[in-house]
Design an enzyme around this catalytic site. Sequence first.
Site, mmCIF file in Angstrom:
data_model
loop_
_atom_site.group_PDB
_atom_site.id
_atom_site.type_symbol
_atom_site.label_atom_id
_atom_site.label_comp_id
_atom_site.label_asym_id
_atom_site.label_seq_id
_atom_site.Cartn_x
_atom_site.Cartn_y
_atom_site.Cartn_z
ATOM 1 N N HIS A 516 18.685 53.274 12.848
ATOM 2 C CA HIS A 516 17.774 53.638 12.377
ATOM 3 C C HIS A 516 17.865 52.305 11.032
ATOM 4 C CE1 HIS A 516 20.332 55.448 9.479
ATOM 5 N NE2 HIS A 516 20.097 56.342 11.020
ATOM 6 N N HIS A 523 22.748 58.705 3.842
ATOM 7 C CA HIS A 523 23.670 59.585 2.959
ATOM 8 C C HIS A 523 23.663 59.344 1.697
ATOM 9 C CE1 HIS A 523 26.463 59.099 7.060
ATOM 10 N NE2 HIS A 523 27.123 59.540 5.734
#
Length: 692
Positions: A516, A523
């Site tokens: 992606h 995160h």
Amino acid sequence: MKLPFSEPFLAGSGRARKAKELRDLATEVSRLAPQALTRTNQEEVDHAPKYPANFTKGLAHDEYGVLDEQNDYACLVEAINSPNPGDFDKRIVRFFDEFDCQPLDRNHKPLKDKQGKPVKTGWRGWESPRAGHVFELQGPDAGAVGMAPAPRVSTHELAAEMAEVYGLALLRDVPFTEICEGNGDRLCGDDAKPAKLNADEVASLIAGMEFFSASDDSMDQFSRNRRDARLIGGPITAETAFRGSTVGAMDGPYISQFMLIGSDSRAGGNPGAGVSNFPDLNAGWDFRDGFIQYGTQAIDQRGQTAKPCLDYMTDWPAWRDVQNGANFGGLDVYEPQRRFITTPRDLATYVHFDQLYQAYLNAALLLLSMNAPRSKGFPEPSFSGHRTDFATFGGPHILSLVCEIATRCLKAVRRQKFNYHRRARPEAMGGRLTLACADHLDKLGCAGPGFAEMLDQIPDDLLHAVIHHNKDQNSTAMKKMRRLACKHKGAGLPKGIDEHCNLLLPMAFPEGSPMHPAYGAGHATVAGGCVTVLKAFFEMFEDCDSKVERKLTFCDDHGREKPIRYVPNGDGSCLIQDPKSQNALTVQGELDKLAANISIGRNMAGVHYYSDYYDSLRMGERVAVGLLMEQSPTYVEPVDMSFTSFDGDHIRISGAAGSAPSISILDQSGSPVQLADWCLRHVSGAEAMEDL
């Protein structure tokens, strides 16, 4: 005689009406919040049909690692944003089934399945590319938050970002304590050689780049914000480089105490402080042993350690296969013993396999074990002590909240990265710079001059160090450890490219970055959301009026308050007191540092840039603030939460008995900031909203 209030004061249809009223109120709060406008950097428009600055991973690439067919990219974008979810299966058909590299088993033989047949390299699918279409019923919708345009190829900022990830790759096996001292000795075994550049040299080269000396009017506000955040700890040095964008992230040891210390065992005692394999079968430990009490079990802060000084994707066939979607996951090599997070590679390995809210769940468990006070504005525990917290304002509440906010953050960031920005990963940029170095700018189309400019801006000493590092990584012995058998033509590079121009970014993961785009970072968005709810839930201040932050301390056997300030020892087998200082750190500062560690740990792996961290963190913060505001009226009695934002604002969220929530925001100078202005600070503007 029936007791007064023997049943709830609201029940049956009255309760149902109130529940609907509160749901409607949450809807209205969400509706009245500004709708962030997302603008891209327009490289997708300007650089067609090659799209060298955009995310093409998983599509077919030619021998130069550049998109083979522009229609493939158009089909991918349409499948992402089309109302028809079936487009991913019907319209995207050009998949690789023949890669140049094949994985080997641990005996360096071709991998075989249970039937003894050779296992071919598989193709990776894109990860949740349509998650940004999913709606939320609480907290900001994924479409209500946004991010600034990403830095373009021709900018000083992206050159600095690439220089930084190159530098981090070179220092990947130098302990953090050594990096902060400016050193370059790596933890690679008895025959270890130092890094090609030490931390002082890397920091000095980056600090001298034009991005950090350019005038304010030569860049937009978003770039200025990100540059100023890097300089919050003063000029860039080995001590301040690679840290986060908050004061707390700059203070003290590099790694947050919440990723090192443990809690006291229920059995008490400290029989094994500093022993690497403790507790084994022992029941007693204290926080210095690094075990977090999780019910009757223990979570060990020591982690699995990847093979030091072994990087991936430094040769062209493996790099190109990964761009074509080859799945080399699972070829990681590990050390036989666990240790505390000691080097950037250790941190990169942590964020390779963590469950996204894992570090914040651990932090919540640690704060609960310390009996860290909840927000002073919570009704529980009550002033008299007759009411204590549990289901509300207690452990189950915050432990579920960090998980709850994580899933909302993930949907918001998926919308940004897939539906809008589609920014190429640093690994792809390394390939583009290799082409620029080898005079193949024509392969990059109209973006070629921008990549040439970026190459010119990155310091020569840093580029030469990367080239020599890659040459070492491509030795016969290192290739054998990577367990890939690749078909090589000549030197394994396209015509005109040789080892003297190999600027591929050394990666910490065999499969490189995820499937992606880079901007935003999952995160970092989750870090922003989870750390914000932790700061709101636990009391961050000694005195809310004075804004004095609560210290991170413990009481020794004599009842004396001592600071918690630890670092791993030389080999990471145990914790020792930080030899540089004994000053107390703060709870809020270490939570901010935790968010930076997890986010920038991805940069250390080579899968993200600094801007991915900076803007995603702040978007996650806004998702959390929106959720907390919508939840606050549901408690039916007054609640109040105060904390400092990642930009240094003092934020106070209040709610009471079904009334609309309130929020006050004071910037660092004490001046009030309107909620709409705060929500839109890091985006291009707001969408015009119709009266729904």
